[in-house]
Design an enzyme around this catalytic site. Structure first.
Site, PDB file in Angstrom:
ATOM      1  N   GLU A   1       0.796  -1.240   0.000  1.00 45.55           N
ATOM      2  CA  GLU A   1       0.000   0.000   0.000  1.00 45.55           C
ATOM      3  C   GLU A   1       0.823   1.281   0.000  1.00 45.55           C
ATOM      4  OE1 GLU A   1      -2.568  -0.466   3.396  1.00 45.55           O
ATOM      5  OE2 GLU A   1      -3.483  -2.283   2.620  1.00 45.55           O
TER       6      GLU A   1
ATOM      7  N   GLU B   1      -6.049 -10.965  -1.243  1.00 45.84           N
ATOM      8  CA  GLU B   1      -6.847 -10.804  -0.005  1.00 45.84           C
ATOM      9  C   GLU B   1      -8.338 -10.758  -0.335  1.00 45.84           C
ATOM     10  OE1 GLU B   1      -5.346  -7.579   2.411  1.00 45.84           O
ATOM     11  OE2 GLU B   1      -3.278  -8.037   1.926  1.00 45.84           O
TER      12      GLU B   1
HETATM   13  C1  XIL Z   1      -5.855  -6.664   8.677  1.00 49.26           C
HETATM   14  C2  XIL Z   1      -6.018  -7.831   9.635  1.00 49.26           C
HETATM   15  O1  XIL Z   1      -6.860  -8.796   9.053  1.00 49.26           O
HETATM   16  C3  XIL Z   1      -6.608  -7.341  10.943  1.00 49.26           C
HETATM   17  O2  XIL Z   1      -6.640  -8.392  11.885  1.00 49.26           O
HETATM   18  C4  XIL Z   1      -5.752  -6.198  11.493  1.00 49.26           C
HETATM   19  O3  XIL Z   1      -6.373  -5.672  12.637  1.00 49.26           O
HETATM   20  C5  XIL Z   1      -5.611  -5.093  10.460  1.00 49.26           C
HETATM   21  O4  XIL Z   1      -5.073  -5.644   9.271  1.00 49.26           O
HETATM   22  N1  XIL Z   1      -4.957  -5.088   3.923  1.00 49.26           N
HETATM   23  C6  XIL Z   1      -3.845  -5.759   4.365  1.00 49.26           C
HETATM   24  C7  XIL Z   1      -3.946  -6.591   5.566  1.00 49.26           C
HETATM   25  O5  XIL Z   1      -2.801  -5.768   3.671  1.00 49.26           O
HETATM   26  O6  XIL Z   1      -2.728  -6.652   6.276  1.00 49.26           O
HETATM   27  C8  XIL Z   1      -5.059  -6.150   6.476  1.00 49.26           C
HETATM   28  O7  XIL Z   1      -5.188  -7.104   7.527  1.00 49.26           O
HETATM   29  C9  XIL Z   1      -6.355  -6.006   5.708  1.00 49.26           C
HETATM   30  C10 XIL Z   1      -6.201  -4.966   4.623  1.00 49.26           C
END
Ligand code: XIL
Length: 388
Positions: free
Chosen positions: A159, A265
């Site tokens: 990101e 994701e």
């Molecule tokens: C999220 C996790 O799932 C949560 O448990 C944590 O509190 C915050 O991060 N994009 C990403 C991930 O790259 O690392 C994130 O994961 C979700 C959005």
């Protein structure tokens, strides 16, 4: 009684019908997409606890890849200088290795879940560029020594590009400068075994400005001799968007820029979002509001069907581009283990994955698993124009 040829044929027919039935019944995600792409799930520390056994069991049955939800992020892994919590990460890597899975490390460098001490010296003074680069190198060296090629791919940077295509302003870029991404990839390449794949990962990758900026970044890195093997489109999408055409345009654009595409994701939210709440900026949190949590008692059949159709459409597109896609990974396993129960509003009841709260396959699972890869991938859309 003598067996007539007709009776024998009938027996064969019945036996093979039963076998077919069992086969479809037993088909898992990793079997269904075996010839197309890896199929993964992010797993969290909690899954290694006693109470989560059934969910953990689901993982190697259905998936052939895992992502480390929070376990390898800088804060959970190394919260204070010289303080490491590698128990969970060790269990994660051992689990993936035992089940012969493609194990993904998430994430080396991100502006979230990175402790403040990383950017400061012992006197709390902000580090300069070379000291921070050295600290980044130390992190990668330690992870390389501990896990080596057992972690087969790393999200090197997460990101770092904004929706408008600009480099995100973060402590990383403030100290290191405009070449933060390049330096991160150089360090990862130097320190990790050469067979470990290096990925750039981000959300809202279907927006044209971010897409163009990521394509430019890939091409620039390559031109400067810096290795980047893949791009992760996070895929935190909703029932309404993004449009399939925008997803397709990004898959094609990244592939044409010379990297493998990973969907990293994936989850499809059916819950309402406030206007402007697209993407997956974890720093954004909204107030609790009952009206924004409409399916506390379950998801009606009509909505289940809409979710199933949306998943089917998206997977059909992935199948069309299976030559370009290395992995499709979900951010979670079952609906109760999804981060979308707590983001962007805490404590909602969310339904974004293929398995329900009891671990049972949902209509979306059956819709996806029933798809067939197209014989001939239709012509790709024209290459995306890179805007200056
Ligand atoms: C999220 C996790 O799932 C949560 O448990 C944590 O509190 C915050 O991060 N994009 C990403 C991930 O790259 O690392 C994130 O994961 C979700 C959005």
């Amino acid at each position: 009684m003598k067996a007539t040829p007709i009776a024998i044929l009938l027996c064969f027919y019945l036996l093979s019908a039963v076998a077919d039935e069992e086969e479809t019944h037993l088909r898992t995600l990793k079997q269904a997409f075996h010839d197309d792409f890896l199929i993964g799930a992010a797993i969290e520390k909690l899954l290694f606890e006693e109470g989560a056994r059934p969910t953990l069991k689901l993982v190697p049955t259905q998936f052939n890849s895992i992502s480390s939800c929070n376990m390898l992020k800088w804060s959970p892994f190394n919260p204070k200088p010289e303080v490491y919590d590698h128990r969970a990460a060790d269990a994660y890597v051992a689990f993936g290795t035992k089940h012969n899975m493609y194990v993904v490390g998430h994430v080396l460098f991100w502006h979230n879940q990175t402790p403040e001490w990383v950017f400061r010296d012992v006197d709390s003074k902000q580090l300069d560029r070379s000291a921070l680069l050295e600290r980044m190198r130390e992190r990668v060296r330690l992870l390389a020594t501990r896990y080596g090629s057992k972690i087969e791919a790393w999200d090197v940077v997460n990101e770092a590009i904004e929706g408008n295509g600009h480099l995100r302003n973060s402590t990383w870029t403030q100290i290191i400068g405009k070449d933060f991404i390049e330096q991160a990839f150089r360090i990862a390449h130097d320190e990790l075994p050469t067979d470990v794949e290096l990925l750039y990962n981000d959300y809202s990758m279907t927006g044209p400005k971010k897409r163009d900026a990521v394509v430019r970044m890939i091409l620039e890195l390559k031109q400067r001799g810096v290795r980047i093997d893949g791009v992760g489109m996070q895929g935190h999408w909703s029932i309404n968007g993004p449009a399939l055409a925008d997803i397709e345009a990004s898959i094609v654009a990244f592939s044409q820029a010379g990297v493998e595409v990973h969907i990293t994701e994936l989850d499809i939210d059916v819950l309402p979002r406030q206007p402007g709440m697209h993407g997956a900026d974890v720093a954004k949190q909204l107030e609790q509001d009952e009206a924004m949590d409409p399916y506390r008692d379950g998801l009606q059949a009509e909505m289940q069907q809409r979710l199933a159709q949306r998943y089917a459409d998206i997977f059909q597109l992935f199948l069309k581009h299976r030559e370009k896609i290395k992995r499709v990974a979900f951010w979670g396993t079952t609906d109760n283990h999804s981060w979308l129960n707590n983001w962007p509003i805490k404590g909602r009841t969310s339904y974004p994955l293929l398995f329900d709260r009891n671990g049972a396959p949902k209509p979306a699972f059956h819709a996806v698993i029933g798809l067939k890869a197209p014989e001939d991938a239709a012509d790709d859309p024209a290459p995306t124009v890179i805007h200056d």
